[in-house]
Enzyme design. Structure first.
Site, PDB file in Angstrom:
ATOM      1  CE  LYS A 189      -2.843   2.721   3.167  1.00  0.00           C
ATOM      2  NZ  LYS A 189      -3.810   2.724   4.283  1.00  0.00           N
ATOM      3  N   GLY A 224      -8.239   8.542  10.041  1.00  0.00           N
ATOM      4  CA  GLY A 224      -8.575   8.573  11.465  1.00  0.00           C
ATOM      5  C   GLY A 224      -9.631   9.589  11.864  1.00  0.00           C
ATOM      6  CB  ALA A 249      -8.175   6.896   5.024  1.00  0.00           C
ATOM      7  CG  ASN A 263      -6.298   0.393  12.006  1.00  0.00           C
ATOM      8  OD1 ASN A 263      -6.782  -0.006  13.060  1.00  0.00           O
ATOM      9  ND2 ASN A 263      -5.005   0.369  11.808  1.00  0.00           N
ATOM     10  CB  THR A 264      -9.222   4.921  13.231  1.00  0.00           C
ATOM     11  OG1 THR A 264      -7.875   5.077  12.801  1.00  0.00           O
ATOM     12  CG2 THR A 264      -9.450   5.722  14.498  1.00  0.00           C
TER      13      THR A 264
END
Lengths: 259, 65
Positions: free
Chosen positions: A100, A161, A187, A209-210
């Site tokens: 990535k 995030g 994201a 992720n976050t």
């Protein structure tokens, strides 16, 4: 519905969820959340080993023995050359030739540097990597990355995030319409409703992720995101109704009882 | 010999990259080594000689998105 699989670099995938491995409260919750997500692809970062600590803080010890595909990122890079260097280190692990490309130009927004991202993609494709660039949600840039040989293109929904959701759904929709490679929203997603929206716009998958790791209950949120991907995908494939300005009744008017 | 390991000056007895890895207790761990900008595969560690002030990076995978 027939089996709805997809491919990246010739590798068949069943799940449309790429999950990140940062920020989880502990390895146990992380492992359970990954399991609940149904994800087949895990993302990682590359960092220096802490020489002062003898403890094994490598992430791999927590996911060993399971059949995942690894997608290391080049986070920390601010130029194409730095990203290429990190990519080579990642590949030398022998675990994956997927990369990535993540090149941040600005510490406050972490927004990707489009020119360096394109340059790194060109170099890494030539070196035989399967390249998945994280990029801004610009339709022309995404096309240029595809033409440079990216195996998938990953426009951001919003800065990393932030959980702001898809700031420009019009662009994400256009990017999908134009693309010949899978588009993965990477994201900025915050909750299941953002994921449904992404999937309804026709993207092939999402990378998060976050929003999972920092949820009050990461395992519950991982499952919610999985279901949102399925719901959004099925809604996209099934074809939503057109929006109308005024009401249209679900039963006809002709045989009202009271007329 | 003085080496720059992960950006820090280190004085250590090592002739090869493999000995550097062992010095830091990293043998058998999933680490990747770069020496003066060149990535070395595990097979190359034993024969790759270190020289004074060589810049060595010992890296691994950590959590990330």
């Amino acid at each position: 519905m027939k089996k709805d699989t997809w491919q990246i670099g010739g590798h068949e995938l069943h799940s449309r969820f790429f999950i990140g491995t940062g920020l989880f409260p502990n390895p146990y919750v992380q492992k359970e959340a990954i399991r609940a997500s149904g994800a087949e692809v895990l993302t990682f970062a590359i960092r220096r080993v802490n020489l002062a600590s003898t403890e094994d803080d490598s992430i791999l010890q927590h996911v060993e023995g399971e059949a995942f595909r690894y997608l290391p990122n080049t986070s920390g890079a601010s130029t194409a050359d730095e990203a290429v260097r990190i990519a080579r280190l990642a590949r030398a692990s022998g675990l994956s030739d997927w990369i990535k490309v993540e090149i941040s130009a600005n510490e406050r927004t972490l927004l990707p540097d489009p020119l360096e991202t394109l340059k790194a993609t060109e170099i890494l494709v030539k070196e035989g990597f399967t390249v998945l660039p994280y990029t801004s949600d610009d339709p022309v840039l995404c096309k240029r990355l595809e033409e440079a040989g990216a195996a998938a293109v990953m426009p951001g929904a919003a800065p990393i995030g932030t959980g702001l959701g898809i700031l420009n759904p019009y662009h994400i929709g256009l990017i999908v319409e134009e693309a010949k490679v899978p588009i993965i929203v990477d994201a900025g997603l915050g909750s299941a409703s953002d994921v449904v929206q992404a999937m309804e716009l026709g993207v092939a998958g999402v990378l998060m992720n976050t929003p999972v790791a920092k949820a009050k209950d990461p395992v519950g949120m991982a499952r919610a995101m999985k279901l949102a991907i399925e719901a959004g995908r099925l809604s996209y494939l099934s074809g939503r109704i057109a929006k109308k300005r005024y009401a249209s009744a679900s039963s006809g008017h002709e045989q009202f009882l009271l007329k | 010999m003085e080496l720059i390991v992960n950006g820090q000056k280190q004085e250590l007895e090592a002739r090869t990259i493999e000995e550097v890895v062992i010095h830091f207790g990293l043998e058998g761990r999933p680490v990747v080594v770069e020496a003066d900008g060149t990535v070395l595969t595990k097979e190359q560690w034993a024969s790759a000689e270190v020289r004074p002030m060589m810049r060595i990076e010992l890296v691994h995978f950590v959590g990330g998105g």
